[in-house]
Design a protein around this motif. Structure first.
Motif, PDB file in Angstrom:
ATOM      1  N   VAL A  19       0.837  -1.208   0.000  1.00  0.00           N
ATOM      2  CA  VAL A  19       0.000   0.000   0.000  1.00  0.00           C
ATOM      3  C   VAL A  19       0.868   1.253   0.000  1.00  0.00           C
ATOM      4  N   GLU A  20       1.895   1.247   0.852  1.00  0.00           N
ATOM      5  CA  GLU A  20       2.790   2.401   0.945  1.00  0.00           C
ATOM      6  C   GLU A  20       3.522   2.646  -0.368  1.00  0.00           C
ATOM      7  N   PHE A  21       4.011   1.573  -0.974  1.00  0.00           N
ATOM      8  CA  PHE A  21       4.769   1.712  -2.224  1.00  0.00           C
ATOM      9  C   PHE A  21       3.881   2.196  -3.363  1.00  0.00           C
ATOM     10  N   LEU A  22       2.718   1.556  -3.554  1.00  0.00           N
ATOM     11  CA  LEU A  22       1.840   1.956  -4.648  1.00  0.00           C
ATOM     12  C   LEU A  22       1.300   3.372  -4.452  1.00  0.00           C
ATOM     13  N   SER A  23       1.049   3.737  -3.206  1.00  0.00           N
ATOM     14  CA  SER A  23       0.596   5.104  -2.915  1.00  0.00           C
ATOM     15  C   SER A  23       1.670   6.113  -3.293  1.00  0.00           C
ATOM     16  N   SER A  24       2.934   5.753  -3.070  1.00  0.00           N
ATOM     17  CA  SER A  24       4.041   6.649  -3.417  1.00  0.00           C
ATOM     18  C   SER A  24       4.197   6.807  -4.929  1.00  0.00           C
ATOM     19  N   GLN A  25       3.592   5.857  -5.689  1.00  0.00           N
ATOM     20  CA  GLN A  25       3.632   5.912  -7.152  1.00  0.00           C
ATOM     21  C   GLN A  25       2.378   6.568  -7.726  1.00  0.00           C
ATOM     22  N   ASN A  26       1.650   7.267  -6.887  1.00  0.00           N
ATOM     23  CA  ASN A  26       0.483   8.061  -7.294  1.00  0.00           C
ATOM     24  C   ASN A  26      -0.747   7.214  -7.618  1.00  0.00           C
ATOM     25  N   TYR A  27      -0.909   6.081  -6.922  1.00  0.00           N
ATOM     26  CA  TYR A  27      -2.131   5.291  -7.027  1.00  0.00           C
ATOM     27  C   TYR A  27      -2.955   5.470  -5.754  1.00  0.00           C
ATOM     28  N   ASN A 108      10.083  -2.955  -7.721  1.00  0.00           N
ATOM     29  CA  ASN A 108      10.266  -2.378  -9.051  1.00  0.00           C
ATOM     30  C   ASN A 108       9.577  -3.229 -10.117  1.00  0.00           C
ATOM     31  N   VAL A 109       9.653  -4.557  -9.962  1.00  0.00           N
ATOM     32  CA  VAL A 109       8.954  -5.451 -10.889  1.00  0.00           C
ATOM     33  C   VAL A 109       7.450  -5.313 -10.706  1.00  0.00           C
ATOM     34  N   LEU A 110       7.003  -5.230  -9.461  1.00  0.00           N
ATOM     35  CA  LEU A 110       5.568  -5.080  -9.188  1.00  0.00           C
ATOM     36  C   LEU A 110       5.000  -3.858  -9.886  1.00  0.00           C
ATOM     37  N   ILE A 111       5.676  -2.727  -9.797  1.00  0.00           N
ATOM     38  CA  ILE A 111       5.131  -1.511 -10.401  1.00  0.00           C
ATOM     39  C   ILE A 111       5.106  -1.632 -11.916  1.00  0.00           C
ATOM     40  N   LYS A 112       6.090  -2.322 -12.513  1.00  0.00           N
ATOM     41  CA  LYS A 112       6.084  -2.513 -13.963  1.00  0.00           C
ATOM     42  C   LYS A 112       4.926  -3.412 -14.383  1.00  0.00           C
ATOM     43  N   ARG A 113       4.638  -4.441 -13.600  1.00  0.00           N
ATOM     44  CA  ARG A 113       3.518  -5.325 -13.901  1.00  0.00           C
ATOM     45  C   ARG A 113       2.196  -4.564 -13.776  1.00  0.00           C
ATOM     46  N   VAL A 114       2.079  -3.742 -12.744  1.00  0.00           N
ATOM     47  CA  VAL A 114       0.870  -2.938 -12.548  1.00  0.00           C
ATOM     48  C   VAL A 114       0.674  -1.993 -13.731  1.00  0.00           C
ATOM     49  N   GLU A 115       1.730  -1.302 -14.126  1.00  0.00           N
ATOM     50  CA  GLU A 115       1.642  -0.381 -15.255  1.00  0.00           C
ATOM     51  C   GLU A 115       1.241  -1.117 -16.533  1.00  0.00           C
ATOM     52  N   ALA A 116       1.799  -2.325 -16.726  1.00  0.00           N
ATOM     53  CA  ALA A 116       1.526  -3.084 -17.943  1.00  0.00           C
ATOM     54  C   ALA A 116       0.062  -3.508 -18.029  1.00  0.00           C
ATOM     55  N   VAL A 117      -0.495  -4.046 -16.941  1.00  0.00           N
ATOM     56  CA  VAL A 117      -1.882  -4.515 -17.011  1.00  0.00           C
ATOM     57  C   VAL A 117      -2.859  -3.348 -17.125  1.00  0.00           C
TER      58      VAL A 117
END
Length: 225
Positions: A19-27, A108-117
């Motif tokens: 939650v903390e990481f994805l929130s920091s990426q503006n989600y 870093n892989v998680l955010i790339k997968r999120v962006e891709a889907v």
């Protein structure tokens, strides 16, 4: 407007970090501690993406994925789980997950997968309103599919796979092209997801239109009477 993500994870420490990481990426990120409460939360809000653990109390991730698909067949779903066997991964794709990530994982892989889907969620519009092949008809304006005039239920990816196969007929469509056109050129998941989707399409069509070309991909062919 921020994309809204639901994270269903029963390990509170991992949940908090995601939650903390994805929130920091503006989600905008919502979370739940078990499958049942995650399902209730999903019904209350409109989400752009769901991230699921598999082994959870009250309701496991595979069952939750199926229940979510009954509500929204097109929402991107990513499994994030410690279950890393081939059998577990295939099971995830069989319940129509978009991606499958095993723990431990890289953020870093998680955010790339999120962006891709999320990119793949965007619908590519076609010119014209209908595609036909034998008894199969695709309505490109409503994204509905028909066999001999009877509507069949397809997911968006299944629809787009058939659309690409029809547009390419009588040529063979490679797995690489299917990944690029249907999942997106920056897809980071396993290409075996294609095989699972084709298997589901064959079952839904009830007609032997799709032939596997070993080592290459798939091609449409007319049914032999």
């Amino acid at each position: 407007m921020k994309n809204k993500i639901l994270v269903v994870e029963d390990d509170l420490k991992i949940q908090e970090l995601i939650v903390e990481f994805l929130s920091s990426q503006n989600y905008e990120v919502h979370s739940s501690n078990d499958g049942l409460s995650g399902y209730e939360k999903f019904k209350e809000e409109k989400y752009d993406l769901v991230i699921l653990d598999v082994m959870m109390l009250k309701l496991d991730g595979y069952s939750l994925c199926k229940m979510i698909r009954n509500i929204d067949k097109d929402i991107p779903i990513i499994f994030l789980t410690a279950l890393g066997s081939e059998e577990d991964e295939i099971k995830g794709f069989e319940v129509d997950a978009d991606d499958y990530i095993t723990k431990p994982f890289s953020f870093n892989v998680l955010i790339k997968r999120v962006e891709a889907v999320l990119k793949r969620k965007k619908v590519i519009k076609d010119e014209g309103n209908r595609l036909d092949f034998e008894k199969l008809s695709l309505d490109l304006s409503t994204y509905k599919a028909y066999i001999s005039g009877n509507e069949i239920e397809l997911t968006l990816k299944e629809f787009n796979i058939l659309r690409l196969l029809i547009n390419s007929y009588p040529g063979v469509v490679s797995r690489e092209l299917l990944i690029e056109k249907v999942w997106g050129y920056d897809y980071y998941g396993d290409t075996r997801v294609i095989d699972t989707h084709v298997k589901n399409i064959r079952k839904k069509l009830g007609v032997n239109y799709i032939r596997t070309v070993k080592g290459i991909g798939y091609v449409l062919e007319k049914e032999v009477e």
